[in-house]
Design a protein around this motif. Structure first.
Motif, PDB file in Angstrom:
ATOM      1  N   UNK A  89       0.807  -1.234   0.000  1.00 50.60           N
ATOM      2  CA  UNK A  89       0.000   0.000   0.000  1.00 50.60           C
ATOM      3  C   UNK A  89       0.837   1.280   0.000  1.00 50.60           C
ATOM      4  N   UNK A  90       1.866   1.399   0.855  1.00 52.42           N
ATOM      5  CA  UNK A  90       2.644   2.655   0.830  1.00 52.42           C
ATOM      6  C   UNK A  90       3.291   2.935  -0.530  1.00 52.42           C
ATOM      7  N   UNK A  91       3.789   1.899  -1.192  1.00 55.75           N
ATOM      8  CA  UNK A  91       4.409   2.096  -2.508  1.00 55.75           C
ATOM      9  C   UNK A  91       3.362   2.415  -3.566  1.00 55.75           C
ATOM     10  N   UNK A  92       2.194   1.797  -3.457  1.00 52.55           N
ATOM     11  CA  UNK A  92       1.097   2.135  -4.359  1.00 52.55           C
ATOM     12  C   UNK A  92       0.743   3.609  -4.192  1.00 52.55           C
ATOM     13  N   UNK A  93       0.589   4.035  -2.952  1.00 54.10           N
ATOM     14  CA  UNK A  93       0.271   5.437  -2.667  1.00 54.10           C
ATOM     15  C   UNK A  93       1.339   6.386  -3.162  1.00 54.10           C
ATOM     16  N   UNK A  94       2.599   5.998  -3.004  1.00 57.96           N
ATOM     17  CA  UNK A  94       3.709   6.838  -3.464  1.00 57.96           C
ATOM     18  C   UNK A  94       3.650   7.032  -4.974  1.00 57.96           C
ATOM     19  N   UNK A  95       3.447   5.950  -5.712  1.00 65.29           N
ATOM     20  CA  UNK A  95       3.372   6.045  -7.166  1.00 65.29           C
ATOM     21  C   UNK A  95       2.189   6.872  -7.633  1.00 65.29           C
ATOM     22  N   UNK A  96       1.034   6.669  -6.996  1.00 66.15           N
ATOM     23  CA  UNK A  96      -0.166   7.428  -7.347  1.00 66.15           C
ATOM     24  C   UNK A  96       0.037   8.909  -7.047  1.00 66.15           C
ATOM     25  N   UNK A  97       0.618   9.221  -5.898  1.00 66.42           N
ATOM     26  CA  UNK A  97       0.846  10.614  -5.507  1.00 66.42           C
ATOM     27  C   UNK A  97       1.788  11.313  -6.485  1.00 66.42           C
ATOM     28  N   UNK A  98       2.854  10.644  -6.873  1.00 68.67           N
ATOM     29  CA  UNK A  98       3.793  11.248  -7.827  1.00 68.67           C
ATOM     30  C   UNK A  98       3.131  11.489  -9.183  1.00 68.67           C
ATOM     31  N   UNK A  99       2.343  10.511  -9.642  1.00 66.30           N
ATOM     32  CA  UNK A  99       1.656  10.680 -10.920  1.00 66.30           C
ATOM     33  C   UNK A  99       0.646  11.820 -10.842  1.00 66.30           C
ATOM     34  N   UNK A 100      -0.107  11.895  -9.746  1.00 59.63           N
ATOM     35  CA  UNK A 100      -1.116  12.946  -9.596  1.00 59.63           C
ATOM     36  C   UNK A 100      -0.473  14.326  -9.617  1.00 59.63           C
ATOM     37  N   UNK A 101       0.705  14.446  -8.997  1.00 62.28           N
ATOM     38  CA  UNK A 101       1.405  15.734  -9.002  1.00 62.28           C
ATOM     39  C   UNK A 101       1.796  16.125 -10.428  1.00 62.28           C
ATOM     40  N   UNK A 102       2.251  15.167 -11.208  1.00 60.29           N
ATOM     41  CA  UNK A 102       2.641  15.454 -12.592  1.00 60.29           C
ATOM     42  C   UNK A 102       1.426  15.718 -13.481  1.00 60.29           C
ATOM     43  N   UNK A 103       0.324  15.024 -13.209  1.00 57.61           N
ATOM     44  CA  UNK A 103      -0.884  15.180 -14.019  1.00 57.61           C
ATOM     45  C   UNK A 103      -1.744  16.354 -13.561  1.00 57.61           C
ATOM     46  N   UNK A 104      -1.495  16.842 -12.348  1.00 57.63           N
ATOM     47  CA  UNK A 104      -2.292  17.927 -11.799  1.00 57.63           C
ATOM     48  C   UNK A 104      -3.740  17.533 -11.582  1.00 57.63           C
ATOM     49  N   UNK A 105      -3.954  16.345 -11.009  1.00 63.75           N
ATOM     50  CA  UNK A 105      -5.314  15.831 -10.872  1.00 63.75           C
ATOM     51  C   UNK A 105      -5.542  15.225  -9.492  1.00 63.75           C
ATOM     52  N   UNK A 106      -6.803  14.947  -9.207  1.00 63.58           N
ATOM     53  CA  UNK A 106      -7.198  14.207  -8.017  1.00 63.58           C
ATOM     54  C   UNK A 106      -7.180  12.731  -8.389  1.00 63.58           C
ATOM     55  N   UNK A 107      -6.293  11.939  -7.806  1.00 65.83           N
ATOM     56  CA  UNK A 107      -6.179  10.544  -8.209  1.00 65.83           C
ATOM     57  C   UNK A 107      -7.132   9.596  -7.467  1.00 65.83           C
ATOM     58  N   UNK A 108      -7.933  10.109  -6.541  1.00 65.60           N
ATOM     59  CA  UNK A 108      -8.729   9.250  -5.668  1.00 65.60           C
ATOM     60  C   UNK A 108     -10.026   8.818  -6.344  1.00 65.60           C
ATOM     61  N   UNK A 109      -9.918   7.913  -7.271  1.00 67.77           N
ATOM     62  CA  UNK A 109     -11.036   7.392  -8.048  1.00 67.77           C
ATOM     63  C   UNK A 109     -11.582   6.118  -7.409  1.00 67.77           C
ATOM     64  N   UNK A 110     -12.800   5.715  -7.789  1.00 68.48           N
ATOM     65  CA  UNK A 110     -13.233   4.376  -7.393  1.00 68.48           C
ATOM     66  C   UNK A 110     -12.260   3.362  -8.001  1.00 68.48           C
TER      67      UNK A 110
END
Length: 135
Positions: A89-110
């Protein structure tokens, strides 16, 4: 935005994703699973789960951009993870957070997260499939 995200009352309210989305657009986009490959098909993040998650999310965003959308238009994600264990989970969150910062989006999808024994290629640790709604 054509997709509104919610955590409704009466069911758990997770912090790392939303339980449902309401799509109000008119075009459905069904995106094939995206993996850790760059635009030329070269591997990205070999052996690094967070880096592979980040690249897969970035590829989802880039694919949607190519049809006039963005990651914000995602209504639902399915994430396939090789040898899933909650310790990831922490690594999943890390990857999602980094991508969201680059994409400028809210990554918290269903999200539906599915542990699998293998994916299409031996170096791939994660695959992200998306459904999006565009106006």
């Amino acid at each position: 935005m054509t997709v509104k995200l919610f955590n409704p009352d009466g069911i758990p309210k997770p912090e790392i994703y939303r339980q449902l989305s309401i799509a109000e657009g008119s075009r459905l986009v069904f995106l094939a699973g995206q993996v850790a490959r760059d635009a030329d098909g070269n591997p990205v993040g070999t052996g690094d789960f967070a880096a592979q998650v980040e690249q897969a999310y970035l590829n989802v965003g880039r694919a949607l951009s190519g049809v006039g959308g963005s990651f914000d238009d995602v209504a639902k994600l399915t994430i396939y993870v090789v040898d899933w264990h909650p310790d990831k989970y922490p690594l999943l969150g890390e990857g999602v957070t980094r991508a969201a910062a680059k994409l400028g989006c809210d990554p918290l999808k269903p999200i539906t997260l599915i542990g699998v024994s293998a994916l299409g290629e031996s170096d791939i640790m994660v695959e992200v499939e998306a459904t999006a709604v565009l106006d």
